[in-house]
Design a protein around this motif. Structure first.
Motif, short mmCIF file in Angstrom:
data_model
loop_
_atom_site.label_atom_id
_atom_site.label_comp_id
_atom_site.label_asym_id
_atom_site.label_seq_id
_atom_site.Cartn_x
_atom_site.Cartn_y
_atom_site.Cartn_z
N ALA A 467 29.19 41.07 62.89
CA ALA A 467 30.45 41.02 63.65
C ALA A 467 31.53 40.29 62.88
N LEU A 468 31.12 39.39 61.98
CA LEU A 468 32.10 38.58 61.24
C LEU A 468 32.87 39.40 60.22
N TRP A 469 32.34 40.57 59.84
CA TRP A 469 33.10 41.42 58.91
C TRP A 469 34.47 41.76 59.49
N THR A 470 34.53 41.96 60.80
CA THR A 470 35.81 42.30 61.43
C THR A 470 36.83 41.18 61.24
N ALA A 471 36.38 39.92 61.30
CA ALA A 471 37.30 38.80 61.06
C ALA A 471 37.82 38.83 59.64
N ALA A 472 36.93 39.13 58.67
CA ALA A 472 37.37 39.21 57.28
C ALA A 472 38.32 40.39 57.07
N HIS A 473 38.00 41.53 57.67
CA HIS A 473 38.79 42.75 57.46
C HIS A 473 40.21 42.60 58.00
N TYR A 474 40.35 41.91 59.13
CA TYR A 474 41.67 41.77 59.76
C TYR A 474 42.29 40.40 59.55
N GLY A 475 41.70 39.58 58.70
CA GLY A 475 42.28 38.27 58.39
C GLY A 475 42.41 37.37 59.60
N ILE A 476 41.34 37.26 60.39
CA ILE A 476 41.35 36.42 61.59
C ILE A 476 40.78 35.05 61.22
N VAL A 554 40.38 27.59 56.70
CA VAL A 554 40.73 28.27 57.95
C VAL A 554 42.23 28.12 58.22
N GLU A 555 42.76 26.94 57.95
CA GLU A 555 44.20 26.74 58.17
C GLU A 555 45.05 27.57 57.21
N SER A 556 44.45 27.99 56.10
CA SER A 556 45.18 28.87 55.18
C SER A 556 45.00 30.34 55.55
N GLY A 557 44.19 30.59 56.61
CA GLY A 557 44.07 31.96 57.11
C GLY A 557 42.74 32.63 56.89
N ALA A 558 41.74 31.91 56.37
CA ALA A 558 40.46 32.53 56.03
C ALA A 558 39.42 32.32 57.13
N PRO A 559 38.57 33.30 57.37
CA PRO A 559 37.37 33.06 58.18
C PRO A 559 36.29 32.43 57.29
#
Length: 584
Positions: A467-476, A554-559
């Motif tokens: 499920a975490l791939w979606t966070a990487a793919h959309y920059g969440i 995370v504060e720079s935008g990365a999961p």
């Protein structure tokens, strides 16, 4: 607008759905095309996921923050079967999710050989009918539009929950024979919440005014800041002690003097004593009120007057036991807690509000629990208190949202100051939901300024890691900390209990439970999904550095995933790294 699915997509936009999560499937290829090419992939935007269970879990996590539904699309009967666990979680958690399904052509003459037949079900909604609020399989585009309006309305009507609408593939792909008027959803909204009558409110106020030892059980309540503040005022007006629960989201400030015990999944002994001593209990939709009362009084008479505010009875059915036991209640109030609190507060703060037991006869508020637990001084490895202390130090003054906590998390490490500080569990205790719900909650939190943090057990992480791939793919941006004990430890405890009861070797409890030999590389699994993955951290002294790097990323935008090895409460038995065999 030229195709049946175009009309469906147009209504989804008017329903103000921001996102649609999906795993691709031919059964809804018409709707997929309409969302992308007719709507331009915006309002709603597609979120690609790698498993249908993640699609629903992401929608579930999103709704816990946003307090409104997003949609998840599920491919045919097979996709719905994948998603059933996540739908059950949303059902038990009373969270709105709009699940859209599809089936192969209902008209058998239009089915492609083989694949359309095995992906067509006579009554697909039967798979989830017992744990959704409503389902439908419309047979025309006007019927589909009405079905979606009803689904949205019911999902958002308390008690909230998931709904399911199944769209015939042939219906989606049929050309529109005439212009379709898209209804205005403003005329199909949930009605105002039910209000208790003045007699009921006055009866509740009288019981609470006269109580010497009033107690509030704060359960399923809203994430609204104004509602939070009113709950605090209510407790202060009554001088009532308050208990909260980690199965649901933050309901009351844990550092407040009236917050009487540490929150947990089960009542600690000091909390049980407070329930036992109470002469009036106000339940604000407390999860498993009957079980809580039975812990104290068994099958005997409950000596406290019990007031229970909840609309949960509206969705109780004969299939699922998620409604828990039937509690003995003196004054049932069939209304949502945050609807009851304002008028009840007005009565208690009004001219007659002071008619209650003298303050001298009320129990003194307990001191607030320690909020920055000290790490252990004489133990190796990383304990939960070490992790809690290090996380608190690393977060500092930032606002954080704890999306999820593992089962053994210490209640004295919980510092909740607002309703979004903690979101609660998944409702149905379905292992594997954590990663998807973390992504959905982080999506809803994006731009809020809050640091989204999910602390997951390793079993939960392993079942849902893709499920975490979606966070990487959309920059969440999202921080996942895996509290990794390399075991299904809760089940080890169950096996130990059974072995002791039967006089059998406790030393064998690890067999079929340990996630070791070899140890799984959880950080590498995160990197495989496109996230930053670090660890394992095995010593408390390394936590500060690891958490600082994680929060900065995370504060720079990365999961980001941080693997923290948390040893079980006792040493591993001899031979735990060897192949499974009995020690007998």
């Amino acid at each position: 607008m030229a195709w049946g699915s175009d009309a469906v997509a147009a209504l989804l936009r008017r329903l103000d759905l921001e996102y649609v999560s999906l795993n691709p499937g031919a059964s809804y290829r018409g709707l997929h095309d309409s969302l992308v090419n007719y709507l331009g992939n915006r309002d709603p935007q597609l979120l690609l996921v790698l498993h249908e269970e993640h699609a629903v879990a992401i929608a579930h996590g999103y709704a816990k923050v946003a307090q409104r539904p997003m949609a998840a699309v599920l491919h045919s009967n097979v996709g719905l079967m994948h998603a059933t666990m996540a739908l059950f979680n949303a059902w038990c958690d009373r969270v709105p999710v709009i699940a859209l399904g599809a089936t192969g052509p209902v008209d058998a003459a239009r089915r492609r050989p083989w694949i359309d037949w095995i992906h067509t079900a006579q009554d697909q909604g039967a798979l989830v009918r017992q744990y959704t609020k409503w389902d439908d399989q419309p047979a025309s585009i006007p019927a589909a539009l009405e079905s979606l309006l009803r689904a949205s309305l019911l999902a958002r009507t308390a008690p909230r929950g998931p709904v399911y609408v199944c769209l015939d593939a042939a219906l989606q792909e049929a050309p529109l024979e005439a212009a379709v008027a898209i209804p205005d959803p403003a005329r199909f909204q949930p009605g105002p919440p039910s209000q208790p009558g003045p007699e009921t409110l006055e009866a509740a106020a009288e019981r609470l005014r006269g109580a010497r030892r009033p107690l509030i059980l704060a359960g399923r309540v809203s994430r609204n800041e104004a509602d939070w503040a009113r709950r605090v005022r209510l407790a202060e007006a009554l001088g009532a002690r308050v208990l909260t629960d980690l199965k649901v989201g933050a309901a009351f400030p844990t550092a407040h003097p009236l917050h009487a015990s540490v929150p947990g999944h089960f009542l600690p002994e000091d909390a049980r004593a407070l329930v036992r001593e109470a002469d009036a209990i106000l339940s604000l939709d407390w999860v498993d009120l009957a079980g809580t009362l039975r812990q104290i009084w068994g099958d005997g008479r409950v000596t406290a007057a019990v007031i229970h505010c909840s609309v949960d009875a509206y969705v109780h059915n004969g299939w699922s036991m998620d409604h828990q036991g039937l509690p003995p209640v003196d004054l049932p109030i069939l209304a949502e807690p945050d609807v009851v609190v304002p008028p009840l507060l007005a009565r208690l703060e009004g001219p007659r509000g002071g008619r209650r037991a003298p303050a001298a006869r009320r129990p003194r508020p307990a001191p607030a629990p320690a909020r920055r637990p000290a790490p252990r001084k004489d133990a190796r490895g990383v304990g939960f208190h070490d992790l809690a202390a290090a996380l608190s130090e690393a977060v500092g003054a930032r606002e954080m949202c704890l999306i999820r906590l593992p089962l053994g998390w210490p209640g004295d490490a919980c510092a909740f100051r607002s309703p979004l500080d903690y979101l609660g569990s998944d409702g149905g205790a379905g292992i594997g939901s954590g990663p998807g719900m973390a992504v959905g909650a982080a999506l809803a939190l994006r731009g809020s300024g809050r640091l989204p943090v999910a602390i997951l057990g390793d079993g939960d992480y392993l079942m849902g890691v893709t499920a975490l791939w979606t966070a990487a793919h959309y920059g969440i941006p999202l921080l996942v900390i895996v509290a990794n004990n390399r075991s299904y430890w809760n089940d080890e405890m169950h096996q130990e209990r059974v072995a002791r009861q039967r006089g059998r070797p406790v030393e064998n409890k690890w067999i079929g439970q340990r996630l070791d030999a070899p140890a799984l590389d959880l950080a590498a699994m995160a990197r495989a999904q496109g996230l930053v993955g670090e660890g394992p951290i095995t010593e408390a002294r390394d936590l500060a550095k690891g958490l600082a790097a994680a929060i900065a990323a995370v504060e720079s935008g990365a999961p980001y995933v941080l693997d923290v090895v948390v040893p079980p409460r006792e040493a591993s038995p001899p031979g735990a790294s060897r192949p499974e065999r009995s020690t007998r």
